[in-house]
Design a protein around this motif. Structure first.
Motif, short mmCIF file in Angstrom:
data_model
loop_
_atom_site.label_atom_id
_atom_site.label_comp_id
_atom_site.label_asym_id
_atom_site.label_seq_id
_atom_site.Cartn_x
_atom_site.Cartn_y
_atom_site.Cartn_z
N LEU A 205 0.84 -1.19 0.00
CA LEU A 205 0.00 0.00 0.00
C LEU A 205 0.88 1.25 0.00
CD1 LEU A 205 -2.66 -1.16 2.59
CD2 LEU A 205 -2.88 -1.11 0.10
N THR A 206 0.69 2.10 -0.98
CA THR A 206 1.49 3.32 -1.10
C THR A 206 0.67 4.40 -1.78
OG1 THR A 206 3.39 4.28 -2.24
CG2 THR A 206 2.53 2.25 -3.16
N ALA A 207 0.77 5.62 -1.28
CA ALA A 207 -0.04 6.73 -1.80
C ALA A 207 0.33 7.10 -3.23
CB ALA A 207 0.13 7.95 -0.89
N GLU A 208 1.53 6.73 -3.67
CA GLU A 208 1.99 7.11 -5.02
C GLU A 208 1.52 6.16 -6.11
OE1 GLU A 208 4.03 9.14 -2.06
OE2 GLU A 208 4.07 6.96 -2.34
N LYS A 233 10.43 10.92 3.48
CA LYS A 233 10.85 9.82 2.61
C LYS A 233 9.73 9.50 1.61
CE LYS A 233 14.66 8.99 5.02
NZ LYS A 233 14.49 10.01 6.05
N LYS A 234 9.11 10.53 1.09
CA LYS A 234 7.98 10.36 0.18
C LYS A 234 8.35 9.50 -1.02
CE LYS A 234 4.43 13.06 -2.21
NZ LYS A 234 3.96 14.43 -2.54
N GLY A 235 7.48 8.52 -1.32
CA GLY A 235 7.69 7.66 -2.49
C GLY A 235 8.59 6.47 -2.24
N LEU A 236 9.12 6.32 -1.02
CA LEU A 236 10.07 5.24 -0.75
C LEU A 236 9.39 3.87 -0.86
CD1 LEU A 236 12.81 4.20 0.16
CD2 LEU A 236 12.12 4.58 2.53
N CYS A 237 8.21 3.72 -0.25
CA CYS A 237 7.52 2.42 -0.28
C CYS A 237 7.13 2.03 -1.71
CB CYS A 237 6.28 2.46 0.60
SG CYS A 237 6.66 2.61 2.37
N HIS A 238 6.73 3.01 -2.50
CA HIS A 238 6.38 2.75 -3.90
C HIS A 238 7.60 2.28 -4.68
CE1 HIS A 238 5.14 4.15 -8.10
NE2 HIS A 238 4.30 3.18 -7.78
#
Length: 341
Positions: A205-208, A233-238
């Motif tokens: 699950l990732t907002a990006e 760390k925006k976008g890291l999980c994606h």
């Protein structure tokens, strides 16, 4: 020698005078909220504020205890009222009211286990980000994880809850919670990729993500990044999901709600949303319940309904105004005709 001694004494006196002046200057610059704090000459403004805050916290302890008592009484009353409502509903359905018990009691909560649950939706907290968090943020992350456990054990049918890459600092912080090893949670030191889920059944699950999650499915594992980073760390999980070759998706926030703040949710909020949908609730209900009130979430359906109502009201007002204008014109024409005759 006497002259040198006199000079030394003068220097010492000058030094003492400067220290006294510096102390007076610090005291004059001390924040107004440090009244009652024992001030030492070497204390900075930050230390003064910190000591004042600690003193205030100690002074307010009786008030906090009294507030906790009131909250406990309110909670007890709510439980009693909820049980009465359940019994009344049972009586209406032809069920013996005495057989109804409080579903949130400790006895009933113990029976709500993952093993006995009919819900086979898996939710995993990926704790592989320990080294990216400072101690303060790691403590927050563990508290959010604790809340996930608390939420899940209150579901009638708990989701299958996993915590992976659970080693090092995270495990040490969790050690402050007595009995956590007995929790109904699957704790693992290994990665979520090593669990008994096929890779094609794992969704990060990732907002990006451009993929929208419509409904969690039984047999799939939904991974939440265990990271408190204040969006640094925006976008890291994606990025990691793409690198690992697993599916990814985002929550349908844009499709259902509008928020006054940025759409960044904590670990426990995401868990509560997925868990609520897994309990067969509606997206609108779950989102409003899970998302913090401070973000002022509003359902888009309510906004559209309000806009339609306003539009209808404006149209009616316009027609009414036009009707009044026609009536005025007709009246003027009649009056003019009468004057001519």
């Amino acid at each position: 020698m006497e002259v040198q001694d006199e000079l030394k004494n003068e220097d010492r006196m000058d030094s003492l005078g400067e220290d006294a002046e510096n102390t007076d200057e610090k005291l004059s610059q001390a924040p107004s909220d440090t009244v009652g704090v024992e001030v030492k000459p070497e204390m900075s403004k930050r230390q003064l504020k910190k000591q004042a805050k600690l003193l205030k916290w100690k002074d307010n302890k009786p008030l906090r205890l009294e507030q906790r008592k009131k909250e406990k009484l309110k909670y007890t009353e709510r439980r009693k009222q909820r049980l009465e409502d359940l019994k009344r509903q049972a009586a209406e359905d032809g069920i013996e009211p005495e057989t109804v018990t409080d579903p949130t009691s400790r006895k009933n909560l113990k029976s709500n286990s993952m093993k006995n649950s009919t819900c086979k939706v898996g939710i995993c907290i990926d704790m592989s980000f320990n080294d990216l968090m400072i101690e303060k943020d790691l403590n927050k992350c563990i508290k959010q994880l604790n809340r996930c456990y608390s939420v899940n054990r209150r579901y009638e049918n708990p989701v299958q809850f996993y915590v992976t890459s659970f080693t090092g600092k995270a495990a040490s912080v969790m050690g402050k919670n007595d009995g956590w090893r007995n929790w109904d949670v699957h704790f693992h030191e290994k990665s979520y990729l090593e669990l008994d889920y096929p890779k094609e059944q794992i969704v990060y699950l990732t907002a990006e993500s451009e993929n929208v999650l419509r409904e969690p499915e039984d047999g799939k594992l939904y991974v939440i990044g265990g990271l408190v980073d204040h969006n640094s760390k925006k976008g890291l999980c994606h990025k990691l999901a793409l690198e690992k070759g697993v599916q990814h998706a985002r929550l349908p926030l844009d499709e259902y709600i509008e928020m006054s703040a940025r759409k960044v949710l904590s670990v426990d909020h995401v868990f509560e949303i997925i868990g609520g949908i897994a309990q067969k609730k509606q997206w609108e209900e779950v989102l409003l319940q899970a998302i913090p009130a401070r973000t002022q979430p509003k359902l888009k359906s309510d906004i559209r309904a309000a806009e339609t109502e306003d539009s209808s009201s404006n149209l009616s007002q316009t027609r009414e105004d036009e009707g009044n204008e026609i009536t005025k014109v007709e009246t003027i024409e009649i009056e003019s005709s009468s004057l001519t005759v």
